[in-house]
Structures are given as structure tokens and as C-alpha cells.
Scaffold this motif. Sequence first.
Motif, mmCIF file in Angstrom:
data_model
loop_
_atom_site.group_PDB
_atom_site.id
_atom_site.type_symbol
_atom_site.label_atom_id
_atom_site.label_comp_id
_atom_site.label_asym_id
_atom_site.label_seq_id
_atom_site.Cartn_x
_atom_site.Cartn_y
_atom_site.Cartn_z
ATOM 1 N N VAL A 1 0.838 -1.209 0.000
ATOM 2 C CA VAL A 1 0.000 0.000 0.000
ATOM 3 C C VAL A 1 0.869 1.254 0.000
ATOM 4 N N ASP A 2 1.997 1.198 0.664
ATOM 5 C CA ASP A 2 2.876 2.372 0.725
ATOM 6 C C ASP A 2 3.432 2.747 -0.640
ATOM 7 N N ASP A 3 3.519 1.788 -1.561
ATOM 8 C CA ASP A 3 3.959 2.105 -2.920
ATOM 9 C C ASP A 3 2.870 2.846 -3.694
ATOM 10 N N ILE A 4 1.620 2.558 -3.384
ATOM 11 C CA ILE A 4 0.493 3.155 -4.088
ATOM 12 C C ILE A 4 0.104 4.496 -3.480
ATOM 13 N N ARG A 5 0.339 4.677 -2.189
ATOM 14 C CA ARG A 5 -0.160 5.851 -1.481
ATOM 15 C C ARG A 5 0.300 7.183 -2.088
ATOM 16 N N PRO A 6 1.584 7.342 -2.496
ATOM 17 C CA PRO A 6 1.966 8.634 -3.083
ATOM 18 C C PRO A 6 1.150 8.984 -4.328
#
Length: 301
Positions: free
Chosen positions: A221-226
Motif C-alpha cells: 500500500v505504501d507504494d500506491i499511497r503517493p
Amino acid sequence: MSDTPELVDGHHHVWNLGHRPQPWLDEPGHEPIRRSFGTADLRTAATATVAGRRLECTVLVQCVTSVDETREFLALADSDPLIGAVVGWADLTSPAIGDVLDALRAGPGGTYLRAVRHLVQGESDAAWLQQPSVERGLRAVGERGLGYDLLIRSHQFPQAIRLAERLPGLPLVLDHAGKPPIARQDLDDWERGVRRLAAHPQVRCKVSGLVTEADHEKWTVDDIRPVWEVLLAAFGPDRLMFGSDWPVCVLAGGWNRWAATVEELLAGCSHSETDAVLAKTATDFYRLQRTDPKEGTSRCS
């Protein structure tokens, strides 16, 4: 019963390889989806909820450059209550584009044709959308009350922005958020393009297709969040719509994992903001409805 489905998948595909080949599936890395997929498979795959909402309605999107495929998709929408709209294909460069669109709308399931798409991502011309024949075709699309799905890569934003400038009355939706290069973690040029395109009020954006732009095996999810944060700031929730890009998303986790990711990204959004992303934006753009216009039966349930 509400007029708006609780959860709309604004972007998915089906294909039957025994009936219509999909040459793009021959590319390396597509082995997991190199088989036929139908709406029954989608119903089986999409078991998760998003913010407590279950899938009720979908938008079926063209795969190949074939008017025959569009006819088949319209007929499928006419018979399958899960499908609320079809994004079809027609040759925008053809002088007969208006007649072709009229014939599609007059045929079986023609009322479900709500937008047109072309695979601009595969065009080498850096100004393909500005070709006079293409612009004439897009005007014919808009004159018939249809929208246009923009399928571009991040380096093609200039022509999409120019299209929005030249045809301000044509409803546009950016597929897969313009395919940000998530795996490379190089989002600066993409972000500039998104913000410039989002400045045009007739443009919507699909929160879809992101996981296949990330590392298929390792994304979090952290890869998608930005990407999500840029989209939320640029478009606002009222111009974003959830889409799965199923079954292509099977390459990077599948429908349920993407649904869980979107639910996590929506944390902190209000009920009305969540409703916009999960249902209302797609419902408004594609003119989805619960009632079949011809038979008076429930469509998106």
C-alpha cells in the motif's frame, strides 16, 4: 432502493480466446491471464467488500480495436445485469465514425454504449489525439452524448491536455491514472501531467491499473499511497472513480487485494467522499442506473 449502486467497478474486461484472440496476451509475463475470462469469473473473484460495500455494477471496457467486439460487449450488457455500461471501440479516424456509432447504439444493447476508447498508449505519434481526423471523430463522440476514456502513458500527457483544451465539452476520464511509473519510483513528470490535466473540469480519473505499474510481486500500500495522494489533491474525491482493471490485476494480486488496498487508502475520507470514489463518480460519468431502460428490471444489483 437507492438509485446509485453501492460499489461500482469502473473498469474491467472480459475475453474469450476461443472466439476472439487477444494478441497482447502473447507478451511475456501475461501467462497467468492467458485464458478466457467472463463475468461469471468476475463474480467469483470479487468477494471482498470496500468500506462495507459489495460489488453491484460494472463498466465493461474494450480490449482490442474491433467494432465486432464492441457489438458483442453491448449484447452481453443487454443480458447480464452486472454490467451497467460499455466503453467500446470505433475507428476515430474514419469519416464514417458517426454512422458507426449510430449503428452501435441502434443495435442490441446499444443503450449501454456510454463511452469510446482507443489504445493511444500504443501510438507513436506524439500528437495522435490532435490529428484532424481523430479530432473530428472525437467531436462525433461528444455530439452523441458519449464520453471518451483516455488511455495514455505518462509521456503522453501533453496531447491529452491539449485535447481537454480544444474540446472542453467532451467528457473525459483518465484510465489507470495515466499509468504512473510506480515501480521506478519516478513520479515527478507524471504528477505534473496529472495536475495540468486535472485543471480541466470535464476530466475524471480512474483509480485503477496501479498495481500492474508497481512491482507485481513486492508492491505494498505504501507504494500506491503517493499516487493516491496526488490524485486526491489534483482531482478531489468527486472526480475519482474506483476500478479494478480485472482480470489484468490478477498479475499483481487480484480483485480482492486491490479492493482492500483502496479501502485502506480511503481511511480518513468522509462518507460522501468515499461514496464518490466507490460509486457516484462512475455513476454520473457513465450514466449508470438501477433500472433497465427497456425492461424495467434491476440492472446493477
